[in-house]
Scaffold this active site. Structure first.
Site, PDB file in Angstrom:
ATOM      1  N   HIS A  53       0.829  -1.211   0.000  1.00 29.21           N
ATOM      2  CA  HIS A  53       0.000   0.000   0.000  1.00 29.21           C
ATOM      3  C   HIS A  53       0.859   1.254   0.000  1.00 29.21           C
ATOM      4  CE1 HIS A  53      -3.753   2.175   0.586  1.00 29.21           C
ATOM      5  NE2 HIS A  53      -3.215   2.869   1.580  1.00 29.21           N
ATOM      6  N   HIS A  55       0.828   5.577  -1.390  1.00 23.79           N
ATOM      7  CA  HIS A  55       0.414   6.752  -2.162  1.00 23.79           C
ATOM      8  C   HIS A  55       1.717   7.505  -2.399  1.00 23.79           C
ATOM      9  CE1 HIS A  55      -3.575   5.733  -0.667  1.00 23.79           C
ATOM     10  NE2 HIS A  55      -3.137   5.853   0.571  1.00 23.79           N
ATOM     11  N   GLN A  58       2.650  11.295  -1.603  1.00 24.78           N
ATOM     12  CA  GLN A  58       2.696  11.802  -0.222  1.00 24.78           C
ATOM     13  C   GLN A  58       4.119  11.840   0.342  1.00 24.78           C
ATOM     14  OE1 GLN A  58      -0.349   9.829   2.154  1.00 24.78           O
ATOM     15  NE2 GLN A  58      -1.964  10.447   0.718  1.00 24.78           N
ATOM     16  N   ARG A  79      -5.140  15.406   6.940  1.00 24.14           N
ATOM     17  CA  ARG A  79      -5.742  15.205   5.638  1.00 24.14           C
ATOM     18  C   ARG A  79      -6.020  16.544   4.948  1.00 24.14           C
ATOM     19  NH1 ARG A  79     -11.364  12.259   3.982  1.00 24.14           N
ATOM     20  NH2 ARG A  79     -12.168  14.207   4.788  1.00 24.14           N
ATOM     21  N   TYR A 118      -4.974   7.597  -6.597  1.00 24.39           N
ATOM     22  CA  TYR A 118      -6.208   8.379  -6.722  1.00 24.39           C
ATOM     23  C   TYR A 118      -5.995   9.810  -7.195  1.00 24.39           C
ATOM     24  CZ  TYR A 118      -5.033   9.983  -1.958  1.00 24.39           C
ATOM     25  OH  TYR A 118      -4.412  10.495  -0.859  1.00 24.39           O
ATOM     26  N   HIS A 205     -12.020   3.544  -2.837  1.00 31.21           N
ATOM     27  CA  HIS A 205     -11.164   4.185  -1.830  1.00 31.21           C
ATOM     28  C   HIS A 205     -11.502   3.770  -0.400  1.00 31.21           C
ATOM     29  CE1 HIS A 205      -9.781   7.317   0.984  1.00 31.21           C
ATOM     30  NE2 HIS A 205      -8.754   7.419   0.165  1.00 31.21           N
ATOM     31  N   HIS A 230      -9.584   1.008   1.801  1.00 32.45           N
ATOM     32  CA  HIS A 230      -9.292   1.451   3.169  1.00 32.45           C
ATOM     33  C   HIS A 230     -10.485   1.091   4.054  1.00 32.45           C
ATOM     34  CE1 HIS A 230      -6.840   4.825   1.148  1.00 32.45           C
ATOM     35  NE2 HIS A 230      -5.965   4.242   1.927  1.00 32.45           N
ATOM     36  N   GLU A 233      -9.861   2.668   9.684  1.00 29.61           N
ATOM     37  CA  GLU A 233      -8.578   3.240  10.110  1.00 29.61           C
ATOM     38  C   GLU A 233      -8.763   4.131  11.338  1.00 29.61           C
ATOM     39  OE1 GLU A 233      -6.892   5.779   7.143  1.00 29.61           O
ATOM     40  OE2 GLU A 233      -4.951   5.939   8.161  1.00 29.61           O
ATOM     41  N   HIS A 267      -5.467  -1.148   6.568  1.00 34.23           N
ATOM     42  CA  HIS A 267      -5.517  -0.757   7.991  1.00 34.23           C
ATOM     43  C   HIS A 267      -6.295  -1.772   8.840  1.00 34.23           C
ATOM     44  CE1 HIS A 267      -3.667   2.895   6.665  1.00 34.23           C
ATOM     45  NE2 HIS A 267      -4.725   3.315   6.029  1.00 34.23           N
ATOM     46  N   ASP A 318       2.183   3.205   2.807  1.00 33.06           N
ATOM     47  CA  ASP A 318       1.081   4.162   2.804  1.00 33.06           C
ATOM     48  C   ASP A 318       1.507   5.607   2.511  1.00 33.06           C
ATOM     49  OD1 ASP A 318      -1.357   5.337   3.103  1.00 33.06           O
ATOM     50  OD2 ASP A 318      -1.748   4.682   5.132  1.00 33.06           O
TER      51      ASP A 318
HETATM   52  C1  NGQ Z   1      -5.477   8.576   1.505  1.00 32.48           C
HETATM   53  N1  NGQ Z   1      -4.955   8.391   3.823  1.00 32.48           N
HETATM   54  O1  NGQ Z   1      -6.185   8.031   0.674  1.00 32.48           O
HETATM   55  O2  NGQ Z   1      -4.328   8.946   1.267  1.00 32.48           O
HETATM   56  C2  NGQ Z   1      -6.003   8.741   2.910  1.00 32.48           C
HETATM   57  C3  NGQ Z   1      -6.464  10.143   3.110  1.00 32.48           C
HETATM   58  C4  NGQ Z   1      -8.920  10.121   2.629  1.00 32.48           C
HETATM   59  C5  NGQ Z   1      -5.183   7.549   4.789  1.00 32.48           C
HETATM   60  N2  NGQ Z   1      -6.334   7.043   4.941  1.00 32.48           N
HETATM   61  C6  NGQ Z   1      -7.548  10.576   2.187  1.00 32.48           C
HETATM   62  N3  NGQ Z   1      -4.188   7.227   5.614  1.00 32.48           N
HETATM   63  O3  NGQ Z   1      -9.024   9.345   3.545  1.00 32.48           O
HETATM   64  O4  NGQ Z   1      -9.880  10.545   2.031  1.00 32.48           O
HETATM   65 ZN    ZN Z   2      -3.847   4.716   2.171  1.00 27.61          ZN
END
Ligand code: NGQ
Ligand code: ZN
Length: 451
Positions: A53, A55, A58, A79, A118, A205, A230, A233, A267, A318
């Site tokens: 996992h 992104h 980030q 976020r 995404y 997502h 996800h 979490e 998670h 992540d």
């Molecule tokens: C993400 N991050 O997709 O990167 C999310 C934040 C969201 C985590 N969940 C964005 N750790 O949750 O919409």
């Molecule tokens: Zn994530």
């Protein structure tokens, strides 16, 4: 050919192991074999983990969101910062960041990555001329780094539970299910440029961002291959989903989405004991991301019930705030010890925590990414990592304790070599294209931080 002084094979440790590779796979294994001229010689060979996992983008904000604002900082305030950061990234920057991230993963000992992707559109939310432009940038990065890629285009349709509209910071992520179908097909076609071990999956997502009917349609669009989501979490997310759908996220998915071995629940932090047992029984993989979960204040994974029930899991980096395989493994176990005031928690029955954690994460990661890897055996992909057991952190340990040394006493610097599907990408601890990739990353960061 690879010659290893010792190797962890599917059936256990063996000495003087000679591997023949063909077409990215392990074609033959000889044990008790002398090295021959031309062999790549290593000390200790292990199956390399897949990082399930990530992104990638980030990584570029690592260290930028660690300042206390007024009130209580939380996952949700992080976020909001992340959304602001996202607004500025260009496709070229995303490619440079992803290549650097993949290089760091390879040098840490991972052979593959599941990119939970995404960031699809332009800053105002309009698609690029090629709707899969950003996917192509991830593929271009993978071509430079050589990492084994499982691409997971993300469906992100809503801003929160109950079909809330997307917020301004979420415009670059958004697609309805129809447009997502177009994106998925464009990504599928573009993926053909990558080596044959690359895989395509899909990623709704979360139950915050995807409604039940769209989740069902998405699964129907992609009848084979990995599905990542996800789930559970944050406590607030559990409450929101429960208020909307009448069940906690993991329970709802298990009851409504035919979760099986194709699925990876990222998670799965906040589960009841019943959810832990049911997730374990489903054959799905829990995608644990200990460093990010600690950084974002998510909480520790409920390990004991899940491990006792035979649950499968793998590791992900992540948010990529820090890319380190040994740190992920270590923190997974240490978070359990800190909560339970106990020792040696993440192991089924008795035995070495390091050996259990490593082997389980290798198998779980491979399953989650749809890679025929995770063990060293004939016919499997040659996803391999070599470590130096003569390093100070490891040299006193008998081989039954070597993985405990790796998990608890060593840094990633004990990694000497990494192969992804037979591609020999890390030698003497350095990625073979480190200089070029790093230079492009630095240029991108200069651009990004210019104002
Ligand atoms: C993400 N991050 O997709 O990167 C999310 C934040 C969201 C985590 N969940 C964005 N750790 O949750 O919409
Ligand atoms: Zn994530």
């Amino acid at each position: 050919m690879i010659h290893a002084r010792q190797a962890l094979l599917a059936e256990g440790w063996a000495r003087d192991v000679r591997l023949t590779l063909a077409d990215g796979r392990i074609a033959g294994i000889e044990t008790g074999a002398a090295p021959q001229a031309g062999d790549v010689r290593v000390d200790t060979l292990l199956p390399a983990l897949a990082n399930l996992h990530s992104h990638a983008f980030q990584r570029a904000m690592a260290g930028m969101a660690e300042e206390r604002q007024e009130g209580r900082d939380s996952f949700w305030t992080w976020r909001a910062l992340m959304y602001r950061f996202v607004g500025r990234l260009t496709p070229g920057q995303v490619e440079a960041i992803a290549a650097q991230v993949q290089l760091e993963m390879l040098e840490a000992g991972y052979a593959a990555v599941g990119e939970f992707h995404y960031l699809h559109h332009q800053p105002d939310g309009r698609p690029y001329d090629d709707i899969a432009e950003m996917s192509r940038r991830i593929f271009a990065a993978a071509q430079q780094s050589g990492i084994g890629l499982t691409h997971l285009p993300v469906l992100y349709s809503h801003g929160g539970a109950g079909r809330a509209p997307l917020g301004e910071g979420q415009r670059r992520f958004g697609n309805d299910i129809e447009r997502f179908g177009v994106l998925l097909e464009a990504a599928r076609a573009a993926l053909g440029a990558l080596p044959g071990d690359a895989r395509l999956g899909v990623a709704p997502h979360s139950l915050r961002a995807v409604a039940p009917e769209d989740l069902a349609q998405l699964v129907a669009m992609q009848p084979a291959g990995p599905i990542h989501i996800h789930a559970a979490e944050q406590p607030q997310e559990v409450r929101d989903v429960e208020a909307w759908l009448g069940a906690r996220p993991v329970a709802w998915l298990l009851d409504n989405a035919a979760v099986d071995g194709r699925w990876c629940l990222i998670h799965a932090t906040h589960m009841t004991a019943a959810e832990s047992r049911a997730l374990a029984a489903s054959g799905a993989v829990a995608g644990l991301c200990p460093i990010t979960e600690a950084n974002l204040g998510d909480g520790p994974f409920a390990g004991p019930a899940y491990v006792a029930a035979g649950g499968r899991f793998g590791l992900g980096s992540d948010s990529n705030v820090l890319i380190s395989l040994t740190e992920e493994l270590r923190l997974l176990e240490y978070s359990q010890r800190l909560r339970d005031l106990g020792r040696a928690v993440m192991v089924a029955g008795r035995g070495s925590v390091g050996a259990f954690l490593y082997a389980a994460a290798a198998r779980g990661g491979a399953q989650a990414l749809g890679r025929a890897a995770g063990i060293i055996a004939p016919g499997r992909l040659a996803d391999l990592v070599a470590v130096d057991s003569t390093a100070p952190a490891l040299c006193a340990l008998p081989r039954e304790k070597l993985l405990d040394g790796l998990v608890f006493a060593a840094r990633d610097t004990v990694v000497t070599d990494v192969w992804s599907a037979g591609r020999h990408l890390v030698r003497e601890g350095r990625h073979v294209r480190r200089d070029d990739i790093l230079a492009a990353f630095r240029r991108a960061m200069r651009e990004l931080t210019a104002d």
